[in-house]
Design a protein around this motif. Structure first.
Motif, PDB file in Angstrom:
ATOM      1  N   ASP A 200     -10.986 -10.150   7.551  1.00 14.53           N
ATOM      2  CA  ASP A 200     -10.783  -9.662   6.182  1.00 14.53           C
ATOM      3  C   ASP A 200     -10.721  -8.139   6.271  1.00 14.53           C
ATOM      4  N   THR A 271      -7.107 -11.158   2.186  1.00 14.38           N
ATOM      5  CA  THR A 271      -6.797  -9.821   1.673  1.00 14.38           C
ATOM      6  C   THR A 271      -8.027  -9.190   1.015  1.00 14.38           C
ATOM      7  N   ASP A 272      -8.924 -10.065   0.496  1.00  7.02           N
ATOM      8  CA  ASP A 272     -10.136  -9.523  -0.109  1.00  7.02           C
ATOM      9  C   ASP A 272     -11.315  -9.786   0.810  1.00  7.02           C
TER      10      ASP A 272
END
Ligand code: CTP
Length: 378
Positions: A200, A271-272
């Motif tokens: 991440d 993505t987070d």
């Protein structure tokens, strides 16, 4: 990129102005030239002349105020060759006696690289049996000496003792370097350290590779004269590492994959940032591409070296890797090498040759690997 570092020791003979041309010729051939002068030499040619031509400050003082307190040691650390041109009878005598009474004689004694003496003096001084004995002694201790030319000398006589043409000295330098630098003219791509696969935006999957072996290989290959492209895998993932290698591979003569490339990566990169709320977290992993196999499959002239770090059946697994990945050489490394300053290696070659070494420091083990590469492609 500047080439090998050549130290030019200039002593106080009338011919010392001719050393300016030597330094200029070395620069034009892309060598890094570091000039060291005796005090008498600075009376004949101003250090600023050599500074301008070499593009580097000149060392003329053994105990300069400020700066390095032991400049003669740092000076020679990366030296590929030390040439004393012109060498007066006085300096030749000091060097033959192992004296270290000024920056030139001290740095000469401290240098481990090949050394060339370019004598230039009056004929009677040159032919004096003491000078001849001193030259023989220097040769006995591994120094090379360029025979002076015969011709008109500054003291008004014709005879032996004349400073030779710059081209002749350059030839001697290049010959000496060719012998000690078997990989000169070869380009070698070396990877080292462990890759980092992102999970991440703040987390990665990596491994405990220290990168010490890769760095030691880089140093050993540079010392052997190769043009080295070192890629630190610690800043890459398998995909970006592939791109970096690919950009260099076509023009390379060898690829040494000491990097610990992660065999798996997260199947998808979030993505987070992953939040810490859940009791359990399952991460799906997917295979990374085997870079060694990929590049070995694309090789034309390239000599490909892989590493095998195993905890079980070291030699059996290593030779299986050699065949399945179509390598030229595999370095079988016991798992104890991980995070250590030493390694116990066996080199397995395509033709079945196996060479096992005792436990060595990583720099020494790297030298053994590079020696083998030299024998095979040098
Ligand atoms: N290597 C590579 N690309 C990968 C994995 C490894 O180029 N994705 C290279 C390493 O740089 C090393 C060699 O392959 O030179 C050996 O790596 P290793 O992980 O030990 O071998 P594997 O073939 O992955 O076998 P195993 O995991 O079963 O030991």
């Amino acid at each position: 990129m500047a080439g090998p570092k050549i130290i030019v020791g200039v002593t106080g003979g009338i011919a010392c102005y001719k050393a300016v041309s030597l330094v200029s010729a070395l620069k034009q051939k892309n060598f890094e030239a570091q000039v060291v002068m005796t005090e008498n030499a600075t009376r004949l040619v101003a250090p600023v002349t050599f500074r301008a031509v070499s593009g580097q400050p000149v060392c003329a003082e053994q105990f300069a105020s400020g700066g390095d307190p032991v400049p003669h040691i740092g000076l020679v650390e990366r030296a590929a060759l030390y040439v004393v041109a012109p060498a007066t009878a006085n300096t030749i005598a000091k060097l033959a006696g192992g004296l270290a009474d000024n920056i030139l004689t001290a740095s000469f004694l401290a240098a481990r690289c090949p050394k060339i003496i370019v004598p230039a003096m009056n004929t009677a001084m040159w032919e004096n049996s003491l000078t001849q004995e001193n030259i023989s002694r220097l040769k006995k201790h591994g120094c090379l000496a360029v025979e002076p030319d015969a011709g008109y000398l500054a003291c008004g006589v014709f005879g032996a003792g004349r400073y030779p043409a710059t081209s002749k000295i350059l030839q001697e330098i290049e010959n000496a370097l060719g012998k000690t630098r078997p990989l000169s003219g070869k380009k070698i791509v070396i990877t080292g350290g462990g890759t980092r696969e992102p999970l991440d935006p703040v987390r990665v999957i990596t491994n405990v590779s220290s990168g010490k072996m890769g760095a030691a290989l880089r140093d050993a290959a540079e010392k052997a004269g190769a043009e080295v492209v070192y890629i630190d895998a610690g800043a890459e993932n398998a995909r970006s590492l592939k791109k970096r290698i690919a950009a260099e591979f076509d023009g390379a003569d060898a690829l040494i994959m000491a990097a610990a490339v992660s065999d798996y990566k997260p199947a998808s990169v979030r993505t987070d940032k992953i939040k810490s709320g859940a009791d359990k977290l399952t991460i799906e992993l997917a295979r990374t591409e085997d870079l060694l196999k990929y590049f070995a499959g694309k090789k034309k002239k390239q000599y490909i070296v892989g590493f095998a770090l195993e905890s079980l059946n070291l030699l059996k697994n290593a030779s299986a890797k050699l065949r399945s990945k179509n390598l030229d050489l595999v370095v079988a490394n016991d798992i104890s090498a991980l995070n250590s300053d030493t390694a116990q290696i066996t080199l397995l070659a395509k033709d079945g040759r196996a060479e096992t070494f005792d436990r060595l420091s990583k720099p020494k083990a790297a030298e053994k690997i590079i020696e083998r590469v030299c024998r095979d492609i040098g």
